[in-house]
Design a protein around this motif. Structure first.
Motif, PDB file in Angstrom:
ATOM      1  N   GLY A  45      14.416 -13.349  -6.800  1.00  0.00           N
ATOM      2  CA  GLY A  45      15.726 -13.252  -5.683  1.00  0.00           C
ATOM      3  C   GLY A  45      15.190 -12.064  -4.802  1.00  0.00           C
ATOM      4  N   PRO A  46      14.448 -10.815  -5.776  1.00  0.00           N
ATOM      5  CA  PRO A  46      14.638  -9.671  -5.171  1.00  0.00           C
ATOM      6  C   PRO A  46      12.948  -9.378  -4.850  1.00  0.00           C
ATOM      7  CG  PRO A  46      15.118  -9.653  -7.391  1.00  0.00           C
ATOM      8  CD  PRO A  46      15.371 -10.704  -7.091  1.00  0.00           C
ATOM      9  N   ARG A  47      12.681  -8.428  -4.368  1.00  0.00           N
ATOM     10  CA  ARG A  47      11.104  -8.084  -4.431  1.00  0.00           C
ATOM     11  C   ARG A  47      10.265  -6.866  -5.077  1.00  0.00           C
ATOM     12  NH1 ARG A  47       7.581  -6.536   1.146  1.00  0.00           N
ATOM     13  NH2 ARG A  47       8.784  -5.184   0.775  1.00  0.00           N
ATOM     14  N   ARG A  48      11.074  -6.869  -6.137  1.00  0.00           N
ATOM     15  CA  ARG A  48      10.320  -5.746  -6.921  1.00  0.00           C
ATOM     16  C   ARG A  48       8.564  -5.528  -6.802  1.00  0.00           C
ATOM     17  NH1 ARG A  48      13.940  -6.840 -10.950  1.00  0.00           N
ATOM     18  NH2 ARG A  48      12.939  -6.705 -11.974  1.00  0.00           N
ATOM     19  N   ILE A  49       7.973  -4.819  -6.592  1.00  0.00           N
ATOM     20  CA  ILE A  49       6.745  -4.360  -6.982  1.00  0.00           C
ATOM     21  C   ILE A  49       6.835  -2.681  -7.124  1.00  0.00           C
ATOM     22  CG2 ILE A  49       6.143  -5.696  -4.917  1.00  0.00           C
ATOM     23  CD1 ILE A  49       6.025  -3.214  -3.264  1.00  0.00           C
ATOM     24  N   PRO A  50       5.339  -2.969  -8.502  1.00  0.00           N
ATOM     25  CA  PRO A  50       4.189  -4.247  -7.844  1.00  0.00           C
ATOM     26  C   PRO A  50       5.051  -5.231  -9.103  1.00  0.00           C
ATOM     27  CG  PRO A  50       3.730  -2.502 -10.269  1.00  0.00           C
ATOM     28  CD  PRO A  50       5.146  -1.848  -9.398  1.00  0.00           C
ATOM     29  N   THR A  51       4.380  -6.467  -8.930  1.00  0.00           N
ATOM     30  CA  THR A  51       4.736  -7.336  -9.855  1.00  0.00           C
ATOM     31  C   THR A  51       2.755  -7.972 -10.226  1.00  0.00           C
ATOM     32  OG1 THR A  51       6.719  -8.308  -8.958  1.00  0.00           O
ATOM     33  CG2 THR A  51       4.702  -9.588 -10.016  1.00  0.00           C
ATOM     34  N   SER A  75       0.765  -1.521   0.283  1.00  0.00           N
ATOM     35  CA  SER A  75       0.172   0.119  -0.163  1.00  0.00           C
ATOM     36  C   SER A  75       1.315   1.158   0.064  1.00  0.00           C
ATOM     37  CB  SER A  75      -0.506  -0.075   0.727  1.00  0.00           C
ATOM     38  OG  SER A  75      -0.185   0.054   1.953  1.00  0.00           O
ATOM     39  N   TRP A  76       1.692   1.107   0.176  1.00  0.00           N
ATOM     40  CA  TRP A  76       2.874   2.161   0.218  1.00  0.00           C
ATOM     41  C   TRP A  76       3.706   2.504  -1.095  1.00  0.00           C
ATOM     42  CZ3 TRP A  76       7.334   0.767  -0.647  1.00  0.00           C
ATOM     43  CH2 TRP A  76       8.157  -0.365  -0.945  1.00  0.00           C
ATOM     44  N   CYS A  77       3.700   1.642  -1.592  1.00  0.00           N
ATOM     45  CA  CYS A  77       4.263   2.309  -2.685  1.00  0.00           C
ATOM     46  C   CYS A  77       3.934   3.116  -3.756  1.00  0.00           C
ATOM     47  CB  CYS A  77       4.786   0.961  -3.406  1.00  0.00           C
ATOM     48  SG  CYS A  77       5.348   0.734  -4.886  1.00  0.00           S
ATOM     49  N   PRO A  78       4.210   4.083  -4.441  1.00  0.00           N
ATOM     50  CA  PRO A  78       3.788   4.693  -5.087  1.00  0.00           C
ATOM     51  C   PRO A  78       3.573   4.208  -7.009  1.00  0.00           C
ATOM     52  CG  PRO A  78       5.767   5.740  -4.771  1.00  0.00           C
ATOM     53  CD  PRO A  78       6.035   4.634  -4.084  1.00  0.00           C
ATOM     54  N   ASP A  79       4.839   3.398  -7.003  1.00  0.00           N
ATOM     55  CA  ASP A  79       4.332   2.724  -8.213  1.00  0.00           C
ATOM     56  C   ASP A  79       3.463   1.681  -8.661  1.00  0.00           C
ATOM     57  OD1 ASP A  79       6.346   3.819  -9.106  1.00  0.00           O
ATOM     58  OD2 ASP A  79       8.152   2.515  -8.603  1.00  0.00           O
ATOM     59  N   VAL A  80       2.714   1.150  -7.333  1.00  0.00           N
ATOM     60  CA  VAL A  80       1.597   0.207  -7.083  1.00  0.00           C
ATOM     61  C   VAL A  80       0.251   0.889  -7.088  1.00  0.00           C
ATOM     62  CG1 VAL A  80       0.776  -1.651  -5.129  1.00  0.00           C
ATOM     63  CG2 VAL A  80       3.088  -1.679  -5.693  1.00  0.00           C
ATOM     64  N   ARG A  81       0.432   1.959  -7.000  1.00  0.00           N
ATOM     65  CA  ARG A  81      -0.708   3.004  -6.824  1.00  0.00           C
ATOM     66  C   ARG A  81      -0.628   3.328  -7.983  1.00  0.00           C
ATOM     67  NH1 ARG A  81       1.036   4.882  -1.593  1.00  0.00           N
ATOM     68  NH2 ARG A  81       1.947   6.761  -2.540  1.00  0.00           N
ATOM     69  N   ILE A  94      -3.149  -8.249  -3.813  1.00  0.00           N
ATOM     70  CA  ILE A  94      -2.598  -9.040  -3.092  1.00  0.00           C
ATOM     71  C   ILE A  94      -1.466  -8.311  -2.465  1.00  0.00           C
ATOM     72  CG2 ILE A  94      -1.036 -11.257  -2.063  1.00  0.00           C
ATOM     73  CD1 ILE A  94      -2.351 -12.132  -4.350  1.00  0.00           C
ATOM     74  N   ASP A  95      -1.428  -7.628  -1.213  1.00  0.00           N
ATOM     75  CA  ASP A  95      -0.296  -7.037  -0.252  1.00  0.00           C
ATOM     76  C   ASP A  95       0.334  -7.849   0.078  1.00  0.00           C
ATOM     77  OD1 ASP A  95       1.681  -5.782   1.687  1.00  0.00           O
ATOM     78  OD2 ASP A  95      -0.573  -4.042   1.999  1.00  0.00           O
ATOM     79  N   VAL A  96       2.381  -8.352  -0.245  1.00  0.00           N
ATOM     80  CA  VAL A  96       2.699  -8.926  -0.022  1.00  0.00           C
ATOM     81  C   VAL A  96       3.571  -8.384   1.970  1.00  0.00           C
ATOM     82  CG1 VAL A  96       3.722  -8.940  -2.705  1.00  0.00           C
ATOM     83  CG2 VAL A  96       4.349  -7.302  -0.599  1.00  0.00           C
ATOM     84  N   GLU A  97       3.069  -7.754   1.713  1.00  0.00           N
ATOM     85  CA  GLU A  97       3.368  -7.520   3.792  1.00  0.00           C
ATOM     86  C   GLU A  97       2.503  -8.010   4.304  1.00  0.00           C
ATOM     87  OE1 GLU A  97       4.671  -3.427   3.441  1.00  0.00           O
ATOM     88  OE2 GLU A  97       6.709  -3.337   3.133  1.00  0.00           O
ATOM     89  N   GLN A  98       1.570  -8.501   4.350  1.00  0.00           N
ATOM     90  CA  GLN A  98       0.888  -9.585   5.056  1.00  0.00           C
ATOM     91  C   GLN A  98       0.542 -10.291   4.374  1.00  0.00           C
ATOM     92  OE1 GLN A  98      -1.270  -7.469   7.038  1.00  0.00           O
ATOM     93  NE2 GLN A  98       0.252  -5.337   6.253  1.00  0.00           N
ATOM     94  N   ASP A  99       1.180 -10.737   3.157  1.00  0.00           N
ATOM     95  CA  ASP A  99       0.711 -12.805   3.146  1.00  0.00           C
ATOM     96  C   ASP A  99       2.053 -12.676   2.608  1.00  0.00           C
ATOM     97  OD1 ASP A  99       0.535 -14.505   1.538  1.00  0.00           O
ATOM     98  OD2 ASP A  99      -0.989 -13.949   0.406  1.00  0.00           O
TER      99      ASP A  99
END
Length: 85
Positions: free
Chosen positions: A55-61, A15-21, A37-42
């Motif tokens: 390996g990395p966690r880049r969002i949004p995916t 939710s905090w990510c401007p690219d996701v928004r 799906i919020d990866v920080e909650q799941d």
């Protein structure tokens, strides 16, 4: 672990990510239905995203039912993928 099969577009983000928004706003403005799906909650979703990206966690995916995916797409990249169907 792998990203589970989906029957519609799935957006992995936080939710905090401007690219996701930004990506979600584009999808919403065009009426595209998607699961969010919020990866920080799941933790399983975060692991699936890391697995997909090697390996990395880049969002949004964004993951389509055909298995295609985009990572941190620009609006132009996302629009082009949506236009393809």
């Amino acid at each position: 672990m792998s990203v589970p099969a989906v029957d519609r577009l799935t957006v992995y983000g936080a939710s905090w990510c401007p690219d996701v928004r930004r990506s979600r706003a584009l999808l919403d403005s065009t009426g595209v239905e998607y699961a969010y799906i919020d990866v920080e909650q799941d933790p399983a979703a975060e692991a699936a995203v890391r697995d997909l990206q090697g390996g990395p966690r880049r969002i949004p995916t964004l993951v389509w039912p055909d298995g295609g995916h985009l990572v941190e797409p620009s609006d132009e990249e996302l629009t082009a993928r949506l236009d393809r169907g």
